[in-house]
Enzyme design. Structure first.
Site, PDB file in Angstrom:
ATOM      1  CB  SER A 216      -4.446   0.985 -10.852  1.00  0.00           C
ATOM      2  OG  SER A 216      -4.768   2.009  -9.941  1.00  0.00           O
TER       3      SER A 216
ATOM      4  CG  ASP B   3      -4.663  -0.233  -7.202  1.00  0.00           C
ATOM      5  OD1 ASP B   3      -4.545  -0.847  -8.280  1.00  0.00           O
ATOM      6  OD2 ASP B   3      -4.151   0.879  -6.993  1.00  0.00           O
TER       7      ASP B   3
END
Length: 232
Positions: A63, A212
């Site tokens: 991320s 993500d």
């Protein structure tokens, strides 16, 4: 350390050094500050050209940690890190308010709830543009040390891990670092999934629909360890 010599990760030694950077959105400023301090201390020992990428066999990030990883390892025209670690703090302070703009009108809370129901809270356009501006067309294989950046493919319903280990045998994973960063930071409900294609030397096309990496591995250290050992 003089201007012509730089430390190389000890890939042939017994000690394997891994830097693992978790996800967390704007909290990426925290590892940025820590790494900026660490790099300044290393520069006291080895000279002002010393960079974090000189000291680690593997840098892994999920991320927002994937963005930090790319910033630490993307090369400039001299094949040295494009960014110093201190630049990470500046990046987050300058750009996060535009990546995650906050509404101040009386109906802001209700608007946020509606956006959550109808789709991502943010459109990601500013994030996409600034990441592409900073990283350009740099490809994964050009990273200055081994990197590992997890994502999750919502069409294949399985993790897709971009790493300099895997790209050696699977050229379809040799994506631009900008696409990888946009993908690994596409947190569900906050930012939209990212779609792109790659093509290997034979013309084979691989399509990606990614979100993500925290969905797969918010702490990427275990992925790094597995991939490293699989290549030995």
């Amino acid at each position: 350390m003089d201007g012509e010599r730089f430390l190389q990760p000890p890939t042939d030694g017994d000690l394997i050094t891994v830097l693992s950077i978790d996800g967390g959105g704007i909290r990426g400023i925290i590892p940025g500050i820590i790494l900026g301090f660490l790099e300044s201390e290393l520069q006291k020992l080895d000279g002002e050209e010393a960079r974090i990428a000189d000291y680690f066999d593997v840098i892994a990030g999920t991320s927002t940690g994937g963005i930090v990883t790319a910033m630490l390892t993307a090369p400039n025209e001299k094949n040295r890190p494009l960014f110093a670690a201190k630049d990470i703090k500046t990046f987050y302070l300058e750009h996060c308010p535009k990546i995650f703009p906050q509404e101040s009108n009386p109906f802001a809370h209700a608007t946020k709830i509606m956006k959550t129901i109808t789709g991502p809270k943010y459109d990601g356009k500013y994030l996409h543009s600034i990441i592409r501006e900073k990283l350009g067309d740099t490809l994964l294989h050009q990273a200055l040390t081994n990197v590992v950046i997890p994502t999750f493919d919502i069409k294949r319903l399985q993790p897709t891990v971009f790493s300099t280990y895997e790209v050696k045998k699977n050229k379809c994973l040799d994506a631009m670092l900008s696409d990888i960063c946009i993908s690994t930071s596409a947190a569900p409900t906050y930012l939209p999934a990212h779609s792109f294609q790659t093509k290997d030397s034979s013309g084979k096309v691989r399509e990606f629909e990614l979100i993500d990496g925290g969905v797969a591995a918010n702490n990427p250290v275990h992925v790094s360890y597995f991939l490293f050992n699989a290549t030995q």
